[in-house]
Design an enzyme around this catalytic site. Structure first.
Site, PDB file in Angstrom:
ATOM      1  N   SER A 118       0.840  -1.195   0.000  1.00 51.99           N
ATOM      2  CA  SER A 118       0.000   0.000   0.000  1.00 51.99           C
ATOM      3  C   SER A 118       0.880   1.251   0.000  1.00 51.99           C
ATOM      4  CB  SER A 118      -0.955  -0.040   1.206  1.00 51.99           C
ATOM      5  OG  SER A 118      -1.975   0.922   1.075  1.00 51.99           O
ATOM      6  N   GLU A 238      -1.531  -2.505  -7.986  1.00 48.71           N
ATOM      7  CA  GLU A 238      -2.759  -2.859  -7.277  1.00 48.71           C
ATOM      8  C   GLU A 238      -3.385  -1.584  -6.740  1.00 48.71           C
ATOM      9  OE1 GLU A 238      -3.268  -2.549  -3.792  1.00 48.71           O
ATOM     10  OE2 GLU A 238      -1.281  -1.803  -3.324  1.00 48.71           O
ATOM     11  N   HIS A 307      -5.056  -5.477  -1.727  1.00 44.54           N
ATOM     12  CA  HIS A 307      -5.692  -5.215  -0.440  1.00 44.54           C
ATOM     13  C   HIS A 307      -6.697  -6.279  -0.025  1.00 44.54           C
ATOM     14  CE1 HIS A 307      -3.669  -1.391  -0.729  1.00 44.54           C
ATOM     15  NE2 HIS A 307      -4.146  -1.036   0.443  1.00 44.54           N
TER      16      HIS A 307
END
Length: 336
Positions: A118, A238, A307
């Site tokens: 992230s 992502e 995630h």
């Protein structure tokens, strides 16, 4: 100037993991018993846990302490010979605040496994770009704090960082979970779904160096000295559960406009969660058609990273081979 690639040393039983919070605070956000659950999991795997001061910073602000405190955490773990791996507890926002103050020579001269996902994308990207050290887009401590942690996540971390293989073949997980378990009263288990596995949008073969991580975090590095030249790279991207089709469309358009899709040799997209609200009327495939119908490189999607759980560990700055015909993604050994 070409920077020489540096591989960190592999982990072994008894190795110590230094835990940092380079973005969002942990203390008073995640309950102590949940944090301890992750530490117990890693301890049971044979590792010692050393907490950085940033994990204990009890702040009402949006970051885990000052920039100096968070940078110092990283520097102290880099200098500590007992620490073999630096793992972010989780992501959040504002890891990029640290980049101007990091001692890249110190990191280069003391190479260690540095891993997270992230927002931690900013940190690992800058370190790899500035030092040549292969870093890792992979689990954070939070990945092992969740109820019923996926063994698949651990096994790929192990295959990449503990018992490395010369050529690590990716195999999709049989199931996954992206449920908001922490909002349920019965929050002691995950609701699992069958994984459809890796999907191919554009056929092709590619081989090259990996740039991996959260797409919007990579994009905040555009125009800085912390983002590598995308020429010849294999891009693994992502997005989190707050990114809707509109957000992802915006990010892909920026990638096109800054020329990435004329430079890269391959694209792999991680699994979106159902909370991103892709559906039949506004599908991921619709966006792939818009941007990659005429692509000259392979495009694959629905891979186990991002995630949702489980996730693989991807060597940022490492090497990879893609063969869509065989549905193969093979990672080169990334630790020594």
């Amino acid at each position: 100037m070409t920077i020489k690639k540096i591989l960190p040393s592999r982990l072994k039983k008894g190795s110590s993991i230094g835990v940092i919070a380079p973005a969002d605070p942990v203390k008073n956000i995640h309950p102590d018993d949940v944090v301890q659950r992750a530490y117990d999991y890693l301890s049971d795997k044979g590792f010692n846990i050393i907490e950085g001061k940033s994990t204990q910073e009890s702040t009402k602000k949006h970051t885990a302490g000052t920039i100096d405190l968070r940078v110092n955490d990283i520097h102290e773990f880099i200098k500590n010979d007992e620490v073999d791996c630096i793992m972010a507890y989780w992501g959040g926002f504002n890891s990029n605040q640290l980049l101007d103050q990091l001692d890249y020579e110190l990191i280069k001269n003391n190479p260690k496994i540095i891993i997270g996902y992230s927002d931690i994308t900013a940190l690992i990207t800058a370190i790899t770009t500035k030092t040549g050290l292969v870093t890792f887009s992979g689990p954070g401590v939070i990945s092992f704090a969740k109820p019923e942690p996926f063994n698949y996540t651990w096994e790929y971390f192990k295959k990449m960082c503990i018992d490395p293989q010369d050529q690590l073949l990716y195999e999709a997980s049989p199931d996954y979970a992206d449920d908001l378990y922490f909002l349920r009263e019965d929050d002691n288990h995950r609701i699992k779904q069958k994984n459809e596995g890796l999907k191919i949008f554009k056929e092709g073969k590619a081989e090259g160096e990996i740039v991996a991580g959260n797409l919007q975090t990579l994009l905040i590095l555009v125009g800085t000295k912390y983002l590598p030249d995308m020429t010849g790279k294999i891009l693994f991207i992502e997005e989190d559960e707050t990114s809707t089709p509109a957000h992802f469309d915006r990010f892909l358009m920026q990638c096109r406009q800054i020329g990435w899709f004329h430079k890269i040799k391959g694209l792999v997209i991680g699994r979106f969660t159902e909370h991103s609200k892709f559906d039949k009327e506004d599908s991921l495939e619709d966006l792939l058609k818009m941007y990659f119908n005429d692509a000259k490189f392979p495009v694959l999607y629905n891979m186990d990273f991002g995630h949702s759980d489980p996730m693989i560990t991807i060597p940022h700055g490492g090497g990879v081979k893609i063969d869509s015909g065989k549905k193969e993604i093979i990672f080169e050994q990334a630790v020594k």
